[in-house]
Design a protein around this motif. Structure first.
Motif, PDB file in Angstrom:
ATOM      1  N   THR A  22      43.163   8.498  22.785  1.00 59.32           N
ATOM      2  CA  THR A  22      41.905   8.191  23.564  1.00 59.32           C
ATOM      3  C   THR A  22      41.287   6.988  23.340  1.00 59.32           C
ATOM      4  O   THR A  22      41.269   6.595  22.521  1.00 59.32           O
ATOM      5  CB  THR A  22      40.857   9.507  23.243  1.00 59.32           C
ATOM      6  N   VAL A  23      40.990   6.328  24.551  1.00 62.24           N
ATOM      7  CA  VAL A  23      40.285   4.972  24.545  1.00 62.24           C
ATOM      8  C   VAL A  23      39.056   5.143  25.376  1.00 62.24           C
ATOM      9  O   VAL A  23      38.726   6.179  26.168  1.00 62.24           O
ATOM     10  CB  VAL A  23      41.106   4.004  25.381  1.00 62.24           C
ATOM     11  N   TYR A  24      38.139   4.154  25.103  1.00 60.56           N
ATOM     12  CA  TYR A  24      36.773   4.419  25.450  1.00 60.56           C
ATOM     13  C   TYR A  24      36.217   3.363  26.251  1.00 60.56           C
ATOM     14  O   TYR A  24      36.693   1.917  26.094  1.00 60.56           O
ATOM     15  CB  TYR A  24      35.744   4.784  24.419  1.00 60.56           C
ATOM     16  N   LYS A  25      35.193   3.233  27.171  1.00 65.26           N
ATOM     17  CA  LYS A  25      34.670   2.165  28.080  1.00 65.26           C
ATOM     18  C   LYS A  25      33.621   1.592  27.169  1.00 65.26           C
ATOM     19  O   LYS A  25      33.080   0.415  27.417  1.00 65.26           O
ATOM     20  CB  LYS A  25      34.085   2.780  29.520  1.00 65.26           C
ATOM     21  N   SER A  26      32.808   2.479  26.381  1.00 67.72           N
ATOM     22  CA  SER A  26      31.738   1.847  25.471  1.00 67.72           C
ATOM     23  C   SER A  26      31.484   2.517  24.128  1.00 67.72           C
ATOM     24  O   SER A  26      32.077   3.756  23.993  1.00 67.72           O
ATOM     25  CB  SER A  26      30.586   2.368  26.526  1.00 67.72           C
ATOM     26  N   ALA A  27      30.804   2.105  23.314  1.00 66.12           N
ATOM     27  CA  ALA A  27      30.324   2.625  22.048  1.00 66.12           C
ATOM     28  C   ALA A  27      28.900   2.255  21.731  1.00 66.12           C
ATOM     29  O   ALA A  27      28.430   1.001  22.117  1.00 66.12           O
ATOM     30  CB  ALA A  27      31.357   2.138  20.922  1.00 66.12           C
ATOM     31  N   ILE A  28      28.109   3.190  21.214  1.00 66.17           N
ATOM     32  CA  ILE A  28      26.885   2.825  20.714  1.00 66.17           C
ATOM     33  C   ILE A  28      27.008   2.873  19.144  1.00 66.17           C
ATOM     34  O   ILE A  28      27.427   3.483  18.432  1.00 66.17           O
ATOM     35  CB  ILE A  28      25.679   3.757  21.108  1.00 66.17           C
ATOM     36  N   GLY A  79       0.769  -1.188   0.032  1.00 65.87           N
ATOM     37  CA  GLY A  79      -0.106  -0.105   0.096  1.00 65.87           C
ATOM     38  C   GLY A  79       0.875   1.226  -0.127  1.00 65.87           C
ATOM     39  O   GLY A  79       0.481   2.272   0.339  1.00 65.87           O
ATOM     40  N   GLY A  80       1.959   1.185  -0.230  1.00 64.84           N
ATOM     41  CA  GLY A  80       2.849   2.454  -0.342  1.00 64.84           C
ATOM     42  C   GLY A  80       3.673   2.929   0.931  1.00 64.84           C
ATOM     43  O   GLY A  80       4.418   3.564   0.425  1.00 64.84           O
ATOM     44  N   GLY A  81       3.245   2.403   2.060  1.00 64.61           N
ATOM     45  CA  GLY A  81       3.876   2.895   3.470  1.00 64.61           C
ATOM     46  C   GLY A  81       5.142   2.264   3.536  1.00 64.61           C
ATOM     47  O   GLY A  81       5.353   1.129   3.533  1.00 64.61           O
ATOM     48  N   GLY A  82       6.284   3.197   3.920  1.00 63.75           N
ATOM     49  CA  GLY A  82       7.511   2.632   3.998  1.00 63.75           C
ATOM     50  C   GLY A  82       7.833   1.971   5.218  1.00 63.75           C
ATOM     51  O   GLY A  82       7.045   2.430   6.352  1.00 63.75           O
ATOM     52  N   LYS A  83       8.755   1.019   5.385  1.00 65.32           N
ATOM     53  CA  LYS A  83       9.263   0.531   6.486  1.00 65.32           C
ATOM     54  C   LYS A  83      10.590   0.889   6.857  1.00 65.32           C
ATOM     55  O   LYS A  83      11.700   1.066   6.153  1.00 65.32           O
ATOM     56  CB  LYS A  83       9.223  -0.873   6.523  1.00 65.32           C
ATOM     57  N   THR A  84      11.033   0.803   8.314  1.00 60.44           N
ATOM     58  CA  THR A  84      12.309   1.273   8.718  1.00 60.44           C
ATOM     59  C   THR A  84      12.697  -0.192   9.745  1.00 60.44           C
ATOM     60  O   THR A  84      12.205  -0.526  10.442  1.00 60.44           O
ATOM     61  CB  THR A  84      12.261   2.369   9.527  1.00 60.44           C
ATOM     62  N   ALA A  85      14.153  -0.310   9.270  1.00 66.06           N
ATOM     63  CA  ALA A  85      14.841  -1.441  10.202  1.00 66.06           C
ATOM     64  C   ALA A  85      15.957  -0.513  10.766  1.00 66.06           C
ATOM     65  O   ALA A  85      16.840   0.157  10.289  1.00 66.06           O
ATOM     66  CB  ALA A  85      15.499  -2.373   9.308  1.00 66.06           C
ATOM     67  N   ASP A  86      15.829  -0.359  12.245  1.00 63.81           N
ATOM     68  CA  ASP A  86      16.665   0.180  12.712  1.00 63.81           C
ATOM     69  C   ASP A  86      17.112  -0.330  14.054  1.00 63.81           C
ATOM     70  O   ASP A  86      15.831  -0.668  14.879  1.00 63.81           O
ATOM     71  CB  ASP A  86      16.112   1.648  13.133  1.00 63.81           C
ATOM     72  N   THR A  87      18.073  -0.322  14.577  1.00 66.52           N
ATOM     73  CA  THR A  87      18.351  -0.824  16.133  1.00 66.52           C
ATOM     74  C   THR A  87      19.805  -0.303  16.405  1.00 66.52           C
ATOM     75  O   THR A  87      20.565   0.145  15.799  1.00 66.52           O
ATOM     76  CB  THR A  87      18.551  -2.303  16.087  1.00 66.52           C
ATOM     77  N   SER A  88      20.161  -0.136  17.756  1.00 62.58           N
ATOM     78  CA  SER A  88      21.454   0.334  18.229  1.00 62.58           C
ATOM     79  C   SER A  88      21.733  -0.829  19.407  1.00 62.58           C
ATOM     80  O   SER A  88      21.046  -1.344  20.083  1.00 62.58           O
ATOM     81  CB  SER A  88      21.220   1.628  18.918  1.00 62.58           C
ATOM     82  N   ALA A  89      23.145  -0.798  19.283  1.00 63.09           N
ATOM     83  CA  ALA A  89      23.776  -1.692  20.560  1.00 63.09           C
ATOM     84  C   ALA A  89      24.623  -1.148  21.185  1.00 63.09           C
ATOM     85  O   ALA A  89      25.832  -0.144  20.787  1.00 63.09           O
ATOM     86  CB  ALA A  89      24.253  -3.058  19.956  1.00 63.09           C
ATOM     87  N   GLU A  90      24.967  -1.033  22.428  1.00 61.24           N
ATOM     88  CA  GLU A  90      25.915  -0.619  23.269  1.00 61.24           C
ATOM     89  C   GLU A  90      26.802  -1.589  23.534  1.00 61.24           C
ATOM     90  O   GLU A  90      26.530  -2.500  24.025  1.00 61.24           O
ATOM     91  CB  GLU A  90      25.379  -0.254  24.736  1.00 61.24           C
ATOM     92  N   ILE A  91      27.994  -1.299  23.244  1.00 52.30           N
ATOM     93  CA  ILE A  91      29.233  -2.315  23.211  1.00 52.30           C
ATOM     94  C   ILE A  91      29.976  -2.016  24.456  1.00 52.30           C
ATOM     95  O   ILE A  91      30.372  -0.662  24.529  1.00 52.30           O
ATOM     96  CB  ILE A  91      29.912  -2.356  21.963  1.00 52.30           C
ATOM     97  N   LEU A  92      30.220  -2.717  25.520  1.00 48.90           N
ATOM     98  CA  LEU A  92      30.790  -2.412  26.652  1.00 48.90           C
ATOM     99  C   LEU A  92      32.226  -3.071  26.664  1.00 48.90           C
ATOM    100  O   LEU A  92      32.542  -4.287  26.376  1.00 48.90           O
ATOM    101  CB  LEU A  92      30.070  -2.721  27.797  1.00 48.90           C
ATOM    102  N   ALA A  93      33.164  -2.463  27.052  1.00 54.03           N
ATOM    103  CA  ALA A  93      34.507  -2.885  27.459  1.00 54.03           C
ATOM    104  C   ALA A  93      34.509  -3.786  28.621  1.00 54.03           C
ATOM    105  O   ALA A  93      33.937  -3.475  29.570  1.00 54.03           O
ATOM    106  CB  ALA A  93      35.468  -1.762  27.536  1.00 54.03           C
ATOM    107  N   PRO A  94      35.402  -4.683  28.743  1.00 52.19           N
ATOM    108  CA  PRO A  94      35.668  -5.616  30.106  1.00 52.19           C
ATOM    109  C   PRO A  94      35.988  -4.830  31.145  1.00 52.19           C
ATOM    110  O   PRO A  94      36.624  -3.731  30.986  1.00 52.19           O
ATOM    111  CB  PRO A  94      36.609  -6.659  29.633  1.00 52.19           C
TER     112      PRO A  94
END
Length: 143
Positions: free
Chosen positions: A104-110, A48-63
């Motif tokens: 620079t180093v990081y504890k997490s990333a999205i 019927g013409g309506g668009g769809k979106t595939a979207d997700t985010s993940a938080e990656i954590l350092a040990p």
């Protein structure tokens, strides 16, 4: 008294931290590399013409007691329009100077994975998905 307890409970819930990501992944403690594929589900077919979106985010954590460095993303599998496979945010930054160079180093990333079907007659029957691979080195805090 019940009213006060109820208000105290609400205050505690409001004070809890909320992750901006849909998923959380803890990097393994026994590896110097952290790899994760953030996968969106396949969207339903456009009807019927309506668009769809595939979207997700993940938080990656350092040990614990370690950091993420040299982070990167790449598309593993994708269909649809306006693809996005990127590091949206980084947290817990620590900067040290090594031989005159700031590192620079990081504890997490999205990590964001995103694709769209588009809309209208040309999108009829189409689906969208994204598989976004994240890779980083896992390091101790540089001295």
């Amino acid at each position: 008294m019940r009213k006060l307890l109820g208000l105290a409970s609400i205050a505690v819930l409001v004070a809890l931290p909320v992750s901006a990501a849909d998923y959380t992944y803890q990097c393994p403690e026994d590896s110097n590399v952290c790899s994760y594929v953030n996968k969106t589900p396949e969207t339903p077919k456009v009807q019927g013409g309506g668009g769809k979106t595939a979207d997700t985010s993940a938080e990656i954590l350092a040990p614990k007691n370690r950091y993420l460095a040299n982070m990167s993303t790449k598309i593993v599998s994708q269909n649809g329009k306006t693809p996005a496979c990127n590091i949206e945010a980084m947290g817990g930054a620590t900067t040290v100077t090594i031989q005159g160079i700031d590192v620079t180093v990081y504890k997490s990333a999205i990590v964001r994975a995103h694709a769209e079907t588009g809309s209208g007659a040309q999108a009829e029957g189409k689906t969208a998905h994204m598989h976004c691979a994240f890779t980083a080195k896992v390091v101790r805090k540089p001295k």
